[in-house]
Design a protein around this motif. Structure first.
Motif, PDB file in Angstrom:
ATOM      1  N   UNK A 130      10.095  53.480  64.233  1.00 38.64           N
ATOM      2  CA  UNK A 130      11.531  53.281  64.012  1.00 38.64           C
ATOM      3  C   UNK A 130      12.298  53.110  65.318  1.00 38.64           C
ATOM      4  N   UNK A 131      11.903  53.832  66.363  1.00 37.29           N
ATOM      5  CA  UNK A 131      12.570  53.693  67.650  1.00 37.29           C
ATOM      6  C   UNK A 131      12.329  52.317  68.258  1.00 37.29           C
ATOM      7  N   UNK A 132      11.130  51.789  68.059  1.00 33.32           N
ATOM      8  CA  UNK A 132      10.829  50.444  68.561  1.00 33.32           C
ATOM      9  C   UNK A 132      11.743  49.417  67.916  1.00 33.32           C
ATOM     10  N   UNK A 133      11.979  49.572  66.616  1.00 28.99           N
ATOM     11  CA  UNK A 133      12.894  48.673  65.917  1.00 28.99           C
ATOM     12  C   UNK A 133      14.322  48.866  66.421  1.00 28.99           C
ATOM     13  N   UNK A 134      14.749  50.141  66.563  1.00 28.69           N
ATOM     14  CA  UNK A 134      16.100  50.432  67.057  1.00 28.69           C
ATOM     15  C   UNK A 134      16.329  49.883  68.463  1.00 28.69           C
ATOM     16  N   UNK A 135      15.324  49.964  69.299  1.00 28.79           N
ATOM     17  CA  UNK A 135      15.467  49.547  70.686  1.00 28.79           C
ATOM     18  C   UNK A 135      15.695  48.042  70.818  1.00 28.79           C
ATOM     19  N   UNK A 136      15.362  47.310  69.794  1.00 33.55           N
ATOM     20  CA  UNK A 136      15.561  45.848  69.844  1.00 33.55           C
ATOM     21  C   UNK A 136      16.981  45.578  69.581  1.00 33.55           C
TER      22      UNK A 136
END
Length: 136
Positions: A130-136
């Motif tokens: 989820x953080x990887x998605x948020x970081x985009x």
């Protein structure tokens, strides 16, 4: 203008907080109901248009009683997992609020709100995705 970050609930919008729009002085802090909130806490707005919205602070900051500030025991739960869980359950939490003129939560409702907490290993895997998605 001071140098102590002060969080207003309008800044809580399913986000990470790296800085605040307003800052207060030490004197202002000492003469107010503001409380320090340690970095990596999960913050839930309690009143009005922002009720049940969540944020996670990435810096130490101050706020008042309009926010419920959850300091997470990291031996039991990943703070980001708790943040994502509350974000995912926004509508459920919002529906627990009450009030005629405006929707309001109280800290007891938030403290008693149950979320499923898998093992830390599983939590960390979910947070990574989820953080990887948020970081985009």
């Amino acid at each position: 203008m001071g140098d102590i970050p002060w969080l207003n609930t309008k800044e809580i919008n399913f986000n990470r907080i790296y800085d605040t729009e307003k800052h207060i002085t030490s004197l202002g802090f000492e003469n107010s109901a503001a409380k320090w909130v340690k970095k990596n806490s999960v913050i839930v707005a309690m009143y009005g248009a922002t009720a049940a919205k969540v944020a996670m602070n990435m810096v130490d900051l101050t706020t008042n009683q309009a926010c419920c500030n959850l300091t997470i025991d990291e031996t039991k739960a990943n703070p980001k997992f708790v943040y994502y869980s509350l974000l995912n359950n926004f509508k459920v939490l919002y529906n627990l609020s009450s009030g005629a003129a405006q929707q309001n939560l109280n800290s007891q409702i938030i403290k008693e709100f149950l979320i499923y907490v898998p093992s830390l290993i599983t939590q960390n895997k979910i947070v990574t995705i989820l953080s990887t998605i948020d970081d985009r």
